[in-house]
Enzyme design. Structure first.
Site, PDB file in Angstrom:
ATOM      1  CG  ASN A   1      -1.810   1.156   1.352  1.00  0.00           C
ATOM      2  OD1 ASN A   1      -1.788   2.048   0.508  1.00  0.00           O
ATOM      3  ND2 ASN A   1      -2.618   1.188   2.404  1.00  0.00           N
TER       4      ASN A   1
ATOM      5  NE  ARG B   1      -6.233   1.806   0.143  1.00  0.00           N
ATOM      6  CZ  ARG B   1      -6.354   2.723   1.067  1.00  0.00           C
ATOM      7  NH1 ARG B   1      -5.328   3.058   1.798  1.00  0.00           N
ATOM      8  NH2 ARG B   1      -7.496   3.301   1.265  1.00  0.00           N
TER       9      ARG B   1
ATOM     10  NE  ARG C   1      -9.542  13.781   3.828  1.00  0.00           N
ATOM     11  CZ  ARG C   1      -9.537  12.486   3.553  1.00  0.00           C
ATOM     12  NH1 ARG C   1     -10.441  11.977   2.755  1.00  0.00           N
ATOM     13  NH2 ARG C   1      -8.621  11.692   4.065  1.00  0.00           N
TER      14      ARG C   1
ATOM     15  CD  GLU D   1      -8.272  -0.054   4.548  1.00  0.00           C
ATOM     16  OE1 GLU D   1      -7.546   0.234   5.526  1.00  0.00           O
ATOM     17  OE2 GLU D   1      -8.763   0.796   3.797  1.00  0.00           O
TER      18      GLU D   1
END
Ligand code: ADP
Length: 394
Positions: free
Chosen positions: A7, A87, A237, A379
């Protein structure tokens, strides 16, 4: 099959090695390209080691990781590794499934770099480094957007002139798909039910946060959109805001596109409200303090927005059978889950508040119509499984 999972981020390369469902070791090369770079490795029986090493680029990082894997005996030599799973953040509309990496796939990942300029280019660096250091090894791309490709048009189209979609492919893509799919499958496994019989709301609440409506195994709605900026309040964010605010700031306060980009991506969310930190744990540490009212405010906005989405997603699925919390905040903060779940009694949610605070796997009461679960996302494992699945299919 021994699968090496990669990743790659802009200055990081996370890796893990899996045989079947078992993780043999994992770690990260961090600060790539900076003076203080290092590689960490966590391996059963050896614990965790950190080695300070100069890493000028991703290839250097991978070379060191592979050397360390041989040194620690995780592999005898590189021939032991059967395949590599990567990924990849953006697979656009081309990928609704994982794909064996070839020239065509690489050029598509390059094309979608326009839509994910911070993610796809470093993902490609990871793929290129593997090809250089382990030439000919089978590589598979597992996309963060792929799981959400099952969304219907009414969910993924924005009500702006259609030409922006037909010509510019501006639409909702959704992200964190690997995690949403993994925890939905895990929830079904824990509940001993087929995923095809469940309507699940998955809440991935980490530094980035998104929520998905997984109806009978398929994502039919998710909160992140054309970019990972839409949706829930996150660490830095903003999540959803009135797009009119952007126009107002440009026209009235003369903010440039870059300034607005920075403000919405890096200075908003928890950071924007709390001010001194973007870490959810700092909200919790200051919740009761009278001289830090921003902590309660940030907590309330965070929980309120998550609550709105859960309500909406129960509505679009005409009901919900399970709600799953995952990632840093979702897995660890019983207080946040409590604030969110308190309002769902009318849906049939009954929580065992003790189990909730203990972060148990099933936190709903046995008689609860809606099951509520806390599941650690993985993941890397999902990428390893996908890699194996794709290669076995060929
Ligand atoms: P990333 O998206 O970077 O992988 P994580 O899933 O690790 O992020 O989540 C990071 C967020 O989780 C941070 O806001 C952090 O404060 C929060 N977090 C981590 N541990 C806890 C905890 N024990 N309680 C509450 N929040 C936590």
């Amino acid at each position: 099959m021994l699968v090496f999972v990669v990743n790659a981020g802009s200055a990081t390369l996370k890796y893990a090695l899996f045989r079947n469902r078992e993780e043999l070791c994992s770690g990260i090369a961090d600060r790539i390209g900076f003076g203080d770079s290092f590689v960490s490795i966590k391996q059963k029986n050896l614990g965790e080691k950190i080695l300070l090493l100069p890493l000028a680029n991703h290839r250097d990082a991978l070379r060191e990781i592979l050397r360390i894997l041989i040194e620690t005996g995780a592999v005898n030599d590189l021939n032991d590794i059967d395949a590599i799973g990567h990924r990849v953040v953006h697979g656009g509309e081309m990928f609704s499934k994982s794909a064996v990496i070839d020239k065509k796939v690489i050029s598509a990942i390059k094309k979608y770099a326009k839509l994910a300029p911070l993610h796809n280019p470093p993902n490609l660096l990871g793929i290129e480094a593997c090809e250089k250091l382990m030439p000919g090894k089978r590589q598979v791309a597992v996309f963060d957007t792929a799981f959400h490709q099952t969304m219907p048009k009414k969910a993924y189209l924005y009500p702006i002139p259609l030409k922006y979609y037909t010509k510019g492919r501006i639409r909702k893509y959704g992200f964190h798909g690997i995690s949403h799919e993994y925890v939905a499958l895990e929830a079904a496994r824990v509940l001993k039910k087929s995923i095809k019989k469940l309507r699940i709301i998955t809440c991935h609440i980490g530094s980035g946060a998104s929520i998905a409506a997984v109806e009978y195994g398929k994502s039919i709605e998710t909160s992140m959109g054309f970019t990972p900026l839409e949706g829930l309040m996150m660490c830095t964010r903003s999540g959803d805001i009135d797009p009119g605010i952007i126009l107002y700031l440009m026209k009235e306060q003369k903010l440039s596109a870059d300034e607005i980009d920075n403000m919405l991506n890096k200075e908003s969310g928890i950071k924007g409200i709390l001010g001194f930190s973007s870490d959810f744990r700092d909200i919790l540490a200051n919740l009761g303090r009278k001289d830090k009212p921003e902590a309660k405010l940030a907590f309330d906005i965070f929980a309120h927005r998550l609550q709105k989405y859960i309500g909406a997603y129960a509505a679009v699925m005409n009901g919900v059978d399970a709600i799953v919390f995952t990632a840093g905040v979702g897995q660890n903060s019983g207080i946040m889950r409590k604030a969110v779940l308190e309002n769902f009694g009318y849906l049939g949610v009954k929580i065992d508040w003790k189990k909730n605070l203990a972060n148990d796997t099933i936190i709903s009461q046995p008689g609860s119509k809606v099951k509520v679960l806390v599941i650690k996302t993985n993941e890397e494992l999902m990428i390893a499984e996908e890699t194996e699945r794709v290669l076995k299919r060929r």
